[in-house]
Structures are given as C-alpha cells and as structure tokens.
Design a protein around this motif. Sequence first.
Motif, PDB file in Angstrom:
ATOM      1  N   ALA A  44       0.822  -1.214   0.000  1.00  0.00           N
ATOM      2  CA  ALA A  44       0.000   0.000   0.000  1.00  0.00           C
ATOM      3  C   ALA A  44       0.856   1.264   0.000  1.00  0.00           C
ATOM      4  O   ALA A  44       0.417   2.313  -0.470  1.00  0.00           O
ATOM      5  N   LEU A  45       2.059   1.164   0.522  1.00  0.00           N
ATOM      6  CA  LEU A  45       2.942   2.333   0.538  1.00  0.00           C
ATOM      7  C   LEU A  45       3.505   2.669  -0.845  1.00  0.00           C
ATOM      8  O   LEU A  45       3.915   3.805  -1.082  1.00  0.00           O
ATOM      9  N   LEU A  46       3.525   1.713  -1.749  1.00  0.00           N
ATOM     10  CA  LEU A  46       4.148   1.961  -3.054  1.00  0.00           C
ATOM     11  C   LEU A  46       3.431   3.058  -3.854  1.00  0.00           C
ATOM     12  O   LEU A  46       4.094   3.983  -4.339  1.00  0.00           O
ATOM     13  N   PRO A  47       2.099   3.024  -4.008  1.00  0.00           N
ATOM     14  CA  PRO A  47       1.466   4.145  -4.704  1.00  0.00           C
ATOM     15  C   PRO A  47       1.568   5.462  -3.919  1.00  0.00           C
ATOM     16  O   PRO A  47       1.624   6.542  -4.504  1.00  0.00           O
ATOM     17  N   TRP A  48       1.624   5.348  -2.606  1.00  0.00           N
ATOM     18  CA  TRP A  48       1.762   6.528  -1.751  1.00  0.00           C
ATOM     19  C   TRP A  48       3.088   7.242  -2.046  1.00  0.00           C
ATOM     20  O   TRP A  48       3.164   8.477  -2.005  1.00  0.00           O
ATOM     21  N   LEU A  49       4.123   6.480  -2.356  1.00  0.00           N
ATOM     22  CA  LEU A  49       5.419   7.080  -2.698  1.00  0.00           C
ATOM     23  C   LEU A  49       5.288   7.961  -3.936  1.00  0.00           C
ATOM     24  O   LEU A  49       5.848   9.062  -3.990  1.00  0.00           O
ATOM     25  N   GLY A  50       4.558   7.485  -4.928  1.00  0.00           N
ATOM     26  CA  GLY A  50       4.349   8.283  -6.141  1.00  0.00           C
ATOM     27  C   GLY A  50       3.552   9.542  -5.857  1.00  0.00           C
ATOM     28  O   GLY A  50       3.853  10.613  -6.396  1.00  0.00           O
ATOM     29  N   TYR A  51       2.540   9.406  -5.013  1.00  0.00           N
ATOM     30  CA  TYR A  51       1.741  10.571  -4.642  1.00  0.00           C
ATOM     31  C   TYR A  51       2.605  11.622  -3.945  1.00  0.00           C
ATOM     32  O   TYR A  51       2.530  12.807  -4.251  1.00  0.00           O
ATOM     33  N   LEU A  52       3.416  11.177  -2.989  1.00  0.00           N
ATOM     34  CA  LEU A  52       4.285  12.122  -2.276  1.00  0.00           C
ATOM     35  C   LEU A  52       5.271  12.785  -3.226  1.00  0.00           C
ATOM     36  O   LEU A  52       5.502  13.996  -3.149  1.00  0.00           O
ATOM     37  N   ALA A  53       5.858  12.001  -4.113  1.00  0.00           N
ATOM     38  CA  ALA A  53       6.844  12.549  -5.041  1.00  0.00           C
ATOM     39  C   ALA A  53       6.219  13.581  -5.974  1.00  0.00           C
ATOM     40  O   ALA A  53       6.875  14.557  -6.363  1.00  0.00           O
ATOM     41  N   GLY A  54       4.943  13.390  -6.304  1.00  0.00           N
ATOM     42  CA  GLY A  54       4.296  14.303  -7.241  1.00  0.00           C
ATOM     43  C   GLY A  54       3.664  15.522  -6.612  1.00  0.00           C
ATOM     44  O   GLY A  54       3.417  16.514  -7.304  1.00  0.00           O
ATOM     45  N   THR A  55       3.399  15.485  -5.310  1.00  0.00           N
ATOM     46  CA  THR A  55       2.669  16.602  -4.701  1.00  0.00           C
ATOM     47  C   THR A  55       3.500  17.466  -3.764  1.00  0.00           C
ATOM     48  O   THR A  55       3.141  18.625  -3.543  1.00  0.00           O
ATOM     49  N   LEU A  56       4.565  16.947  -3.214  1.00  0.00           N
ATOM     50  CA  LEU A  56       5.370  17.729  -2.270  1.00  0.00           C
ATOM     51  C   LEU A  56       6.466  18.499  -3.004  1.00  0.00           C
ATOM     52  O   LEU A  56       6.908  18.098  -4.083  1.00  0.00           O
ATOM     53  N   PRO A  57       6.943  19.591  -2.408  1.00  0.00           N
ATOM     54  CA  PRO A  57       8.113  20.276  -2.971  1.00  0.00           C
ATOM     55  C   PRO A  57       9.310  19.312  -3.008  1.00  0.00           C
ATOM     56  O   PRO A  57       9.412  18.413  -2.167  1.00  0.00           O
ATOM     57  N   PRO A  58      10.211  19.489  -3.965  1.00  0.00           N
ATOM     58  CA  PRO A  58      11.294  18.519  -4.153  1.00  0.00           C
ATOM     59  C   PRO A  58      12.111  18.200  -2.903  1.00  0.00           C
ATOM     60  O   PRO A  58      12.429  17.040  -2.659  1.00  0.00           O
ATOM     61  N   ALA A  59      12.439  19.202  -2.105  1.00  0.00           N
ATOM     62  CA  ALA A  59      13.256  18.940  -0.914  1.00  0.00           C
ATOM     63  C   ALA A  59      12.498  18.076   0.088  1.00  0.00           C
ATOM     64  O   ALA A  59      13.061  17.137   0.667  1.00  0.00           O
ATOM     65  N   GLU A  60      11.230  18.369   0.298  1.00  0.00           N
ATOM     66  CA  GLU A  60      10.427  17.571   1.219  1.00  0.00           C
ATOM     67  C   GLU A  60      10.144  16.196   0.645  1.00  0.00           C
ATOM     68  O   GLU A  60      10.128  15.197   1.368  1.00  0.00           O
ATOM     69  N   ALA A  61       9.868  16.148  -0.651  1.00  0.00           N
ATOM     70  CA  ALA A  61       9.544  14.873  -1.288  1.00  0.00           C
ATOM     71  C   ALA A  61      10.685  13.880  -1.138  1.00  0.00           C
ATOM     72  O   ALA A  61      10.447  12.695  -0.867  1.00  0.00           O
ATOM     73  N   THR A  62      11.900  14.341  -1.270  1.00  0.00           N
ATOM     74  CA  THR A  62      13.048  13.447  -1.153  1.00  0.00           C
ATOM     75  C   THR A  62      13.091  12.784   0.223  1.00  0.00           C
ATOM     76  O   THR A  62      13.266  11.576   0.334  1.00  0.00           O
ATOM     77  N   ALA A  63      12.909  13.582   1.253  1.00  0.00           N
ATOM     78  CA  ALA A  63      12.966  13.047   2.617  1.00  0.00           C
ATOM     79  C   ALA A  63      11.814  12.086   2.889  1.00  0.00           C
ATOM     80  O   ALA A  63      12.023  10.990   3.416  1.00  0.00           O
ATOM     81  N   TRP A  64      10.583  12.487   2.547  1.00  0.00           N
ATOM     82  CA  TRP A  64       9.424  11.646   2.844  1.00  0.00           C
ATOM     83  C   TRP A  64       9.405  10.381   2.000  1.00  0.00           C
ATOM     84  O   TRP A  64       9.054   9.299   2.493  1.00  0.00           O
TER      85      TRP A  64
END
Length: 150
Positions: A44-64
Amino acid sequence: MTLVAFNSPPHKCSYPTIRTARGAVRRTAARRLQGRILTAAGLALLPWLGYLAGTLPPAEATAWVALDALEAAALLTAGTRLLRADPRHRAPAAAAAVLLLADAGIDLATAAPGQELATAMVMAVGAELPLAALCVVLALRPAHRPTPRR
C-alpha cells in the motif's frame, strides 16, 4: 530487487523447506495473517510514494519518499519472511517498527494546526502506531518455543 537481496537463501543452496529449516517459525493462521498484514501495508505504501513525489516540494519529497520507501522495504521483507515461515523476520520487523514510530512522530511534529494535524493524528492512531506495535511484538517474540530437554 530489494526483496530479492533481503530474502536471499541463507546458505549457498536453495531455500530450506519449513520442516528442514533450523528455527523455522510455526506456520499458524495467526502468523499467516500477520505476514499478510505486513505485506499488504508495504504494498500500500508503493502508490503513496508516487503521490508524495508528485505533490510535495522537491526537498520535502526526497525526505518523505526515502523514509516511506524504507518503511515499505522493511514491511515487505518482514511480511514475506513470515509468510514463508522464515525465522529471519525479526530484524526487518524491528526496523519497520522504528521507522513507523519515527514517521508518526515527525508527521505529528511538523503538521500545521487544524486539518493537517487531525489527518496526521488519524494516520498515526489508525495505521502507523498499530503497525509499529505488531512489528514490535513480532520482533520480540521468539521464532518458536523451545522444547523442554529431558
């Protein structure tokens, strides 16, 4: 590829069968359910990773994305090992517990008051903390009960 590396056979031969593996986990209905829960949570976390990568600013997305990818890898490794009755499920379960607790703590600490904090609390109480508790139980429980010697 990560699961292949984490779940490689412990010896130079093929995977041992459940009956011949030293210290094999008992294949009970509860263990199968626990393995399915951890595996499903990791998937379930795998699609969540794509969502985070697409919606968060790049610096935050990398960490999350990095944190959640580590969680997914640990959950999938522990879950698949439990499903195979592999006694080596304890270390990835412990790692998943630590990562889930860190994720819940960081979510709550960085959430803005209001809707964002409420969402972080629901995620922590509804998903992250129960999964972390299950992982702690699996990490601390021995693979099998020792048989008394006579």
